[in-house]
Each structure stands twice: as structure tokens, then as C-alpha cells.
Design a protein around this motif. Structure first.
Motif, PDB file in Angstrom:
ATOM      1  N   LEU A  54       0.830  -1.211   0.000  1.00 24.58           N
ATOM      2  CA  LEU A  54       0.000   0.000   0.000  1.00 24.58           C
ATOM      3  C   LEU A  54       0.862   1.257   0.000  1.00 24.58           C
ATOM      4  CD1 LEU A  54      -2.794  -0.987   2.562  1.00 24.58           C
ATOM      5  CD2 LEU A  54      -3.011  -0.797   0.079  1.00 24.58           C
ATOM      6  N   LEU A  55       2.009   1.189   0.689  1.00 21.54           N
ATOM      7  CA  LEU A  55       2.920   2.331   0.727  1.00 21.54           C
ATOM      8  C   LEU A  55       3.387   2.698  -0.676  1.00 21.54           C
ATOM      9  CD1 LEU A  55       4.785   4.349   2.192  1.00 21.54           C
ATOM     10  CD2 LEU A  55       6.426   2.487   2.493  1.00 21.54           C
ATOM     11  N   LYS A  56       3.779   1.705  -1.446  1.00 21.91           N
ATOM     12  CA  LYS A  56       4.224   1.970  -2.816  1.00 21.91           C
ATOM     13  C   LYS A  56       3.075   2.507  -3.666  1.00 21.91           C
ATOM     14  CE  LYS A  56       6.576  -0.101  -6.770  1.00 21.91           C
ATOM     15  NZ  LYS A  56       7.184  -1.327  -7.343  1.00 21.91           N
ATOM     16  N   HIS A 106       3.982   7.757   8.788  1.00 19.89           N
ATOM     17  CA  HIS A 106       3.721   8.501  10.028  1.00 19.89           C
ATOM     18  C   HIS A 106       5.053   8.829  10.696  1.00 19.89           C
ATOM     19  CE1 HIS A 106      -0.684   8.201  10.334  1.00 19.89           C
ATOM     20  NE2 HIS A 106      -0.561   6.980   9.856  1.00 19.89           N
ATOM     21  N   LEU A 107       5.873   9.643  10.037  1.00 21.34           N
ATOM     22  CA  LEU A 107       7.192   9.978  10.545  1.00 21.34           C
ATOM     23  C   LEU A 107       7.438  11.470  10.386  1.00 21.34           C
ATOM     24  CD1 LEU A 107       9.332   7.090   8.950  1.00 21.34           C
ATOM     25  CD2 LEU A 107       8.518   7.214  11.302  1.00 21.34           C
ATOM     26  N   SER A 108       8.319  12.007  11.237  1.00 22.83           N
ATOM     27  CA  SER A 108       8.689  13.413  11.098  1.00 22.83           C
ATOM     28  C   SER A 108       9.624  13.578   9.902  1.00 22.83           C
ATOM     29  CB  SER A 108       9.376  13.917  12.373  1.00 22.83           C
ATOM     30  OG  SER A 108      10.530  13.134  12.657  1.00 22.83           O
ATOM     31  N   ALA A 129      15.139  14.421  12.826  1.00 22.10           N
ATOM     32  CA  ALA A 129      13.857  13.998  12.260  1.00 22.10           C
ATOM     33  C   ALA A 129      14.013  12.564  11.799  1.00 22.10           C
ATOM     34  CB  ALA A 129      13.450  14.905  11.099  1.00 22.10           C
ATOM     35  N   ASN A 130      12.901  11.876  11.572  1.00 13.57           N
ATOM     36  CA  ASN A 130      12.984  10.483  11.119  1.00 13.57           C
ATOM     37  C   ASN A 130      13.454  10.387   9.674  1.00 13.57           C
ATOM     38  OD1 ASN A 130      10.109  10.205  13.044  1.00 13.57           O
ATOM     39  ND2 ASN A 130      11.908   8.990  13.511  1.00 13.57           N
ATOM     40  N   ILE A 131      12.924  11.262   8.815  1.00 13.04           N
ATOM     41  CA  ILE A 131      13.343  11.293   7.415  1.00 13.04           C
ATOM     42  C   ILE A 131      13.919  12.669   7.121  1.00 13.04           C
ATOM     43  CG2 ILE A 131      12.606  11.111   5.001  1.00 13.04           C
ATOM     44  CD1 ILE A 131      10.379   9.299   5.842  1.00 13.04           C
ATOM     45  N   VAL A 132      15.149  12.697   6.638  1.00 13.86           N
ATOM     46  CA  VAL A 132      15.822  13.956   6.318  1.00 13.86           C
ATOM     47  C   VAL A 132      16.155  13.976   4.832  1.00 13.86           C
ATOM     48  CG1 VAL A 132      17.829  15.428   6.743  1.00 13.86           C
ATOM     49  CG2 VAL A 132      16.787  14.151   8.637  1.00 13.86           C
ATOM     50  N   LEU A 133      15.663  14.985   4.150  1.00 12.71           N
ATOM     51  CA  LEU A 133      16.009  15.185   2.749  1.00 12.71           C
ATOM     52  C   LEU A 133      17.185  16.151   2.670  1.00 12.71           C
ATOM     53  CD1 LEU A 133      15.717  15.167  -0.315  1.00 12.71           C
ATOM     54  CD2 LEU A 133      13.836  16.803  -0.091  1.00 12.71           C
ATOM     55  N   ALA A 134      18.341  15.641   2.266  1.00 10.79           N
ATOM     56  CA  ALA A 134      19.532  16.476   2.069  1.00 10.79           C
ATOM     57  C   ALA A 134      19.569  16.862   0.589  1.00 10.79           C
ATOM     58  CB  ALA A 134      20.785  15.708   2.473  1.00 10.79           C
ATOM     59  N   ASP A 135      18.930  17.975   0.275  1.00  9.51           N
ATOM     60  CA  ASP A 135      18.737  18.365  -1.122  1.00  9.51           C
ATOM     61  C   ASP A 135      19.997  19.017  -1.683  1.00  9.51           C
ATOM     62  OD1 ASP A 135      17.118  18.245  -3.302  1.00  9.51           O
ATOM     63  OD2 ASP A 135      15.840  19.935  -2.754  1.00  9.51           O
ATOM     64  N   GLU A 136      20.451  18.503  -2.828  1.00 14.63           N
ATOM     65  CA  GLU A 136      21.672  18.992  -3.496  1.00 14.63           C
ATOM     66  C   GLU A 136      22.858  18.997  -2.524  1.00 14.63           C
ATOM     67  OE1 GLU A 136      20.521  21.812  -7.080  1.00 14.63           O
ATOM     68  OE2 GLU A 136      19.867  22.692  -5.187  1.00 14.63           O
ATOM     69  N   ILE A 137      23.120  17.827  -1.989  1.00 17.02           N
ATOM     70  CA  ILE A 137      24.131  17.678  -0.933  1.00 17.02           C
ATOM     71  C   ILE A 137      25.527  18.079  -1.403  1.00 17.02           C
ATOM     72  CG2 ILE A 137      24.572  15.242  -1.488  1.00 17.02           C
ATOM     73  CD1 ILE A 137      24.905  14.753   1.529  1.00 17.02           C
ATOM     74  N   ASN A 174       3.702   3.452  10.350  1.00 16.01           N
ATOM     75  CA  ASN A 174       4.266   4.307  11.397  1.00 16.01           C
ATOM     76  C   ASN A 174       5.674   3.821  11.753  1.00 16.01           C
ATOM     77  OD1 ASN A 174       4.061   2.111  13.268  1.00 16.01           O
ATOM     78  ND2 ASN A 174       1.937   2.688  13.730  1.00 16.01           N
ATOM     79  N   GLY A 175       6.333   4.537  12.638  1.00 18.25           N
ATOM     80  CA  GLY A 175       7.713   4.240  12.980  1.00 18.25           C
ATOM     81  C   GLY A 175       7.899   2.872  13.596  1.00 18.25           C
ATOM     82  N   GLU A 176       6.984   2.464  14.465  1.00 17.88           N
ATOM     83  CA  GLU A 176       7.100   1.156  15.115  1.00 17.88           C
ATOM     84  C   GLU A 176       6.977   0.030  14.100  1.00 17.88           C
ATOM     85  OE1 GLU A 176       8.136  -1.252  17.969  1.00 17.88           O
ATOM     86  OE2 GLU A 176       7.967   0.915  18.285  1.00 17.88           O
ATOM     87  N   GLU A 177       6.068   0.188  13.137  1.00 15.71           N
ATOM     88  CA  GLU A 177       5.897  -0.844  12.110  1.00 15.71           C
ATOM     89  C   GLU A 177       7.130  -0.930  11.207  1.00 15.71           C
ATOM     90  OE1 GLU A 177       1.042  -0.789  11.500  1.00 15.71           O
ATOM     91  OE2 GLU A 177       2.278   0.753  10.557  1.00 15.71           O
TER      92      GLU A 177
END
Length: 332
Positions: free
Chosen positions: A17-19, A68-70, A111-119, A211-214
């Protein structure tokens, strides 16, 4: 907590379902999405490379909306400082006692997910600030260590053609990325669908699925996926075959300066296990290893000057090694 067969089935269904949620926004790029989700399941970080306009940032943002993550996005620029991403101490005053003290204000890295844009647009000093977080899942500032919340997932993007004002990532930092994913142009049909879907009034609402636990449960399940001794031997031979000093393959001796280290073998087994679970299997197949060999080895094989001049890439080295492996011949 013990995971029952029913829980496993529910988690695998949520993975599908996530995909599907992400594909409501992202047209095509099926293999890219699979590799990103494999990295998430394996608990590693992912580097995305592609020309501007291929929806790298949108892909990451959409994935974060389906979880369900930051989520925090960091736009890497030449003037970005380590404290801008890690955090800094500020002087505060206790209104009751009047005493002053330093308080650590956490940066967007927490944060749980960090986007490092144009690193690759920020100097090495700032790039290096990510190393401890990526490897140890913690940050040290002023002698104090601050753990990061798990799951912790860095998705970094870089553009291959905009070289002016960029700072190529050093090998040590590249090695911290579990996968190096290259994004290509969409097909004609996919491009038509993109143009139709993004130029009208239609709006898509993404529903969070996991969510994070799953996610942590799924990451634990990945470790339990079985792999035979023959396949472990296959991985070891593949990784050792990338090293010009010890390989029996003339192609590698001719074009490679440095081969992959043991971390590449660990990454290959872990991502093969994650891919198997993603496909609904509890045992690794040869096809899992062959599929993950490219994004795992792509940034861990350093080509020599002659190869750069002739346009020989690390992907070609991986393809040559797979061709010469009897176990992989039937699936190539």
C-alpha cells in the motif's frame, strides 16, 4: 514484542500500500521506488542522482507523506554551516532563579526522514557533519551526545551536470550511503502521463500507511530473512572481484583503481534480504543479489584515469563481474 504470522502478513500488505500511495503522485520510476523502499527496510541511507526536473525531491517528499514519521528538508548551499543542520547552543535564563545556562537547540537533522537536497553544493566541512549521524545514529555537540530518533533515514539528492560550485562527496561519505540510485528519463508514455497529471486541477491526497514502530518491525524482519552459504560465498566473491590487486578478472585490473570494501558485502546481503522481503519472500535468491549489486557497488568502485577517459563506469565493471559468475548467468 513477538511478531505473529498475521502481523507479518499485515505489515507486508501495508508495504504494498505504501508503494501504491507514492505512485499516485510519482508516474513510472518503478525500479527507483523499489530501491528507495529497500533502503528504508534495510535501515540505510540513499543517494539519488539525476538531472534537474526528474522529481527527486518530490519522490522523497511523497514518501515522507505516506509514512507517520517526522520529515525535514535541508537545502544544501555553499554557505551552509554544520550548526545549521546539527543544531547549536543558545544562552537562556531561568526566570525563577535568574541563572543563565546554555541550551542545545536541535537542528533539522533531528527527524525520522531527512532530505539532504543537493548535498554536493555545500563544502566538505558541512558534509562531514552528517557522517556521525549516518553511521552512529547520534550527534555530538559540545561534548554531549544526543541520540537520533529511529527509524532515521537520510535521502540525499545531487545533480550530475551542474558541476560549477559543487563539492564532490568524498569516498568516506559516499560509503555511508547504503545505495547510490541513478534516476533516468521517463519513457514516452510515462512522460505523457506526467504532463497530463501535473498541468490540471487534480489534487492527490496521500494517506499515511506505516508508522515508525511498524517500520522498525519490518527492519527487524529483514534481518531474519535467510540466505544460503552459497549465496554468501557469491557475495564475497563478487565484492573481492572488484579489487584489482586480488581479482582474477582482467577487466577489473584494467579499469579499476580501488575496489569495494567489506561494507559493500554487508550492504549487498542486507539489501538482498530487504528486496526478498519486499517481494514477499523469506529467503534470498540470486536475482536479489544481482539486482542490488549495481546500486550497492556503484559508489564503492573507484575507476582509474583511463576508465574515466574511455567512459567506463563502475556499472560496467559490475555487469562484467556478474557475467563471469556462473551462479548469475541464468538471470542476466
Amino acid at each position: 514484542m513477538e511478531i505473529t504470522a498475521n502481523t507479518v502478513a499485515q505489515l507486508l500488505e501495508k508495504l504494498k500500500l505504501l508503494k501504491e500511495e507514492i505512485q499516485q503522485v510519482i508516474v513510472g520510476q518503478d525500479a527507483i521506488l523499489d530501491e528507495m523502499l529497500v533502503a528504508l527496510l534495510a535501515g540505510g541511507h540513499c543517494l539519488l542522482e539525476g538531472v534537474p526536473g526528474l522529481a527527486k525531491t518530490l519522490m522523497v517528499r511523497t514518501m515522507s507523506q505516506a509514512l507517520h514519521l517526522s520529515f525535514r528538508r535541508i537545502q544544501f548551499t555553499p554557505d551552509l554551516m554544520p550548526s545549521d543542520i546539527v543544531g547549536t547552543e543558545v544562552l537562556e535564563e531561568d526566570h525563577v532563579t535568574g541563572k543563565r545556562f546554555f541550551k542545545f537547540n536541535k537542528g533539522p537533522l533531528f527527524a525520522n526522514i531527512v532530505l539532504a537536497d543537493e548535498i554536493n553544493r555545500t563544502p566538505p566541512k558541512t558534509q562531514a557533519a552528517l557522517l556521525e549521524a549516518m553511521q552512529e545514529f547520534e550527534v555530538t555537540y559540545g561534548g554531549q551526545t544526543y541520540p537520533l530518533d529511529k527509524p532515521f533515514f537520510i535521502l540525499a539528492t545531487q545533480n550530475p551536470i551542474e558541476q560549477a560550485g559543487t563539492y564532490p562527496l568524498p569516498e568516506a561519505q559516499l560509503d555511508r550511503f547504503l545505495l547510490y540510485v541513478k534516476i533516468g528519463y521517463p519513457s514516452a508514455a510515462e512522460e505523457k502521463a506526467i504532463l497530463s497529471n501535473t498541468t490540471g486541477n487534480k489534487k492527490v491526497t496521500i494517506q499515511p500507511v506505516l508508522n515508525g514502530e511498524e517500520i522498525k518491525q519490518l527492519q527487524g524482519m529483514v534481518r531474519d530473512v535467510t540466505i544460503s552459504d552459497d549465496l554468501v560465498e557469491f557475495v564475497s566473491g563478487l565484492v573481492r572481484g572488484t579489487r584489482p590487486d586480488t581479482t582474477p578478472v582482467a577487466y577489473v585490473k584494467e579499469w579499476v583503481r580501488w575496489g569495494a570494501g567489506p561494507r559493500a558485502g554487508q550492504a549487498l546481503i542486507l539489501t538482498a534480504k530487504a528486496r526478498a522481503l519486499f517481494k514477499g519472500r523469506y529467503a534470498v535468491l540470486t536475482e536479489d543479489i544481482a539486482a542490488m549489486a549495481y546500486p550497492v557497488l556503484r559508489h564503492r568502485i573507484l575507476m582509474n584515469f583511463k576508465a574515466d577517459a574511455e567512459g567506463i563506469t563502475s556499472d560496467k565493471v559490475t555487469a562484467e563481474l556478474l557475467k563471469q559468475t556462473p551462479m548469475a548467468k541464468g538471470i542476466l
